[in-house]
Write an enzyme that holds these catalytic residues in place. Structure first.
Site, mmCIF file in Angstrom:
data_model
loop_
_atom_site.group_PDB
_atom_site.id
_atom_site.type_symbol
_atom_site.label_atom_id
_atom_site.label_comp_id
_atom_site.label_asym_id
_atom_site.label_seq_id
_atom_site.Cartn_x
_atom_site.Cartn_y
_atom_site.Cartn_z
ATOM 1 N N THR A 77 0.906 -1.120 -0.051
ATOM 2 C CA THR A 77 0.051 0.065 0.037
ATOM 3 C C THR A 77 0.818 1.218 0.063
ATOM 4 O O THR A 77 2.059 1.130 -0.475
ATOM 5 C CB THR A 77 -0.912 -0.170 1.335
ATOM 6 O OG1 THR A 77 -2.094 0.987 1.002
ATOM 7 C CG2 THR A 77 -0.426 -0.126 2.625
ATOM 8 N N ASN A 78 0.295 2.415 0.431
ATOM 9 C CA ASN A 78 1.086 3.726 0.338
ATOM 10 C C ASN A 78 0.748 4.420 1.468
ATOM 11 O O ASN A 78 -0.228 4.079 2.154
ATOM 12 C CB ASN A 78 1.032 4.325 -1.044
ATOM 13 C CG ASN A 78 -0.467 4.768 -1.412
ATOM 14 O OD1 ASN A 78 -0.993 5.449 -0.684
ATOM 15 N ND2 ASN A 78 -0.842 3.837 -2.358
ATOM 16 N N ARG A 79 1.144 5.670 1.683
ATOM 17 C CA ARG A 79 1.016 6.421 2.738
ATOM 18 C C ARG A 79 -0.167 7.333 2.651
ATOM 19 O O ARG A 79 -0.301 8.366 3.501
ATOM 20 C CB ARG A 79 2.262 7.268 3.188
ATOM 21 C CG ARG A 79 3.235 6.143 3.819
ATOM 22 C CD ARG A 79 4.650 6.974 3.936
ATOM 23 N NE ARG A 79 4.554 8.301 4.749
ATOM 24 C CZ ARG A 79 5.087 9.603 4.443
ATOM 25 N NH1 ARG A 79 5.793 9.593 3.350
ATOM 26 N NH2 ARG A 79 4.656 10.669 5.164
ATOM 27 N N SER A 80 -0.940 7.206 1.561
ATOM 28 C CA SER A 80 -2.351 8.147 1.510
ATOM 29 C C SER A 80 -2.980 8.031 2.867
ATOM 30 O O SER A 80 -3.507 6.834 3.368
ATOM 31 C CB SER A 80 -2.974 7.778 0.371
ATOM 32 O OG SER A 80 -4.350 8.487 0.485
ATOM 33 N N ALA A 117 -4.798 7.308 -4.043
ATOM 34 C CA ALA A 117 -3.557 6.847 -4.445
ATOM 35 C C ALA A 117 -3.619 5.424 -4.774
ATOM 36 O O ALA A 117 -3.619 4.735 -3.936
ATOM 37 C CB ALA A 117 -2.720 7.074 -3.390
#
Ligand code: CTP
Length: 398
Positions: A208-211, A275
């Protein structure tokens, strides 16, 4: 939107009356003029002085008070208000309003008023579920009263169930939504995506990502407050569901793709603040991957480009998070994905973008118009982006 607006806050005799203090405080801080009307029973739980101190305005408790600034009080109060919110609303006030009884200042004011009335019930679960109360609420709804809550949880009686006063955010969100009716996005359907998608590696691990999802949620709330019907397609976030917004929960880029594809044909605008993962594991392991050796190689494949591939009559807005050549890269995405607008942010700016409550962006449109905005709270930025969407929808965009 609350600035300078007169809001009547009716407080009735429930143990949740103390929560109305927070509602009064938040509305006042947002610039509203809050006129509190308390029933006699409410004053047993919280003193009028508390509300007076919080709102800086006189609090009405009696029908036949003298020396107050209002003339024929219930009429002048009713005329000044943009909305009336009764929080908490007991079974008693709900019954009285349903029957048109006018034996206290709050009932009289509601009867004398033509503005929207929001009712936030709070009572014991059995009182709430009693068919008499349900009938009364149905009567009020049929007369265009708006209800919010009650929430479920532990009640003052010690029982668990429906009957808790709705969350303050939900009550204030409902007030904003009601005040925003007929705004510049009225009768428009806006689809917003938010959060970082999660691509499964195995049953418990993902890429995943930091959104944080904050930008998308701010856009959804702002569009709701301008009168739009809003659908928020969200990847998992820690944010609370905005009231008055249709939610579609997804996890992966593929699920988001399907949700967008199903929803946008009827939408007026698609704002892709999510994101979305560009790559996902080629295949997710069915069982938990056990550790072996010092290295593990994951093979990834491209996900579908949602914005780039779903086309239609709607206004499309994309986001570009860049760490270099901001305008150049964003322009390229705008062209490649055939967008109407792209909102580009430089992820190297401090206190901006991912995870932050603020964002500093440059908005670029199809004609190459570049609008560099200062660092703004995401909610304020959401309105600036929606200003541009409104221009496009009214044909004034490029
Ligand atoms: N987006 C999308 N579908 C994807 C990936 C991204 O619709 N599979 C959307 C995002 O929601 C965002 C915009 O496209 O609005 C971002 O464009 P993208 O080219 O994916 O940006 P980056 O991932 O930052 O691309 P790059 O790594 O090439 O900079």
């Amino acid at each position: 939107m609350l600035k300078g607006k007169t809001i009547i806050l009716g407080v009735t005799g429930s143990i949740a009356a103390y929560k109305a203090v927070d509602i009064a405080s938040q509305l006042t801080q947002a610039g509203a003029k809050v006129d509190v009307i308390m029933t006699k029973a409410a004053t047993e739980f919280v003193t009028p002085l508390t509300f007076q101190a919080i709102t800086g305005r006189p609090v009405v408790t009696e029908m036949f008070e003298s020396g107050s600034e209002f003339n024929v009080e219930h009429v002048s109060l009713a005329e000044a208000a943009k909305v009336i919110v009764i929080a908490p609303a007991t079974a008693n006030i709900i019954a009285k309003l349903a029957a048109g009884i006018a034996d206290d200042m709050l009932c009289c004011t509601v009867l004398a008023s033509k503005v929207p009335v929001i009712v936030a019930p709070a009572m014991d679960v059995n009182m709430y579920q009693n068919p008499i109360t349900q009938d009364n609420l149905a009567k009020l709804k049929a007369r265009n009263f708006i209800t919010v809550g009650p929430a479920s949880g532990r009640l003052a009686s010690g029982k668990e169930g429906l009957g808790r006063l709705a969350d303050t955010n939900d009550i204030i969100g409902t007030i904003r939504q009601v005040l925003g009716r007929g705004g510049d996005l009225a009768e428009k359907h806006i689809v917003v995506t938010a959060g970082g998608t999660q691509e499964l590696i195995d049953p418990i691990r993902c890429i995943t990502n930091r959104s944080s999802g904050k930008m998308g949620y701010a856009l959804a709330e702002a569009a709701r407050d301008r009168g739009a019907r809003v659908t928020l397609i969200t990847a998992p976030t820690s944010l609370t569901k905005p009231i008055g917004v249709e939610m579609v929960n997804v996890r992966t880029a593929q699920e988001m793709y399907q949700a967008v594809r199903d929803l946008v044909p009827q939408a007026d605008a698609l704002i892709m603040a999510a994101a979305v993962a560009d790559y996902r594991p080629l295949s997710a392991a069915g069982d938990k991957i056990k550790k072996e050796g010092n290295r593990l190689t994951l093979e990834l494949e491209r996900t579908a480009d949602i914005l780039g591939s779903i086309k239609g009559e709607f206004i499309s807005v994309g986001f570009a998070a860049e760490s270099s050549n901001l305008v150049e890269n964003a322009k390229q995405k705008l062209q490649q994905k055939e967008l109407d607008l792209i909102v580009a942010n430089d992820i190297t700016v401090a206190d901006s973008g991912f995870g932050s409550d603020n964002n500093q962006v440059t908005i670029i449109d199809q004609e190459g118009k570049i609008d560099s905005l200062p660092l703004l709270p995401k909610r304020e930025l959401a309105d600036r982006i929606l200003d541009r969407v409104v221009e496009f929808l009214s044909g004034k965009g490029s």
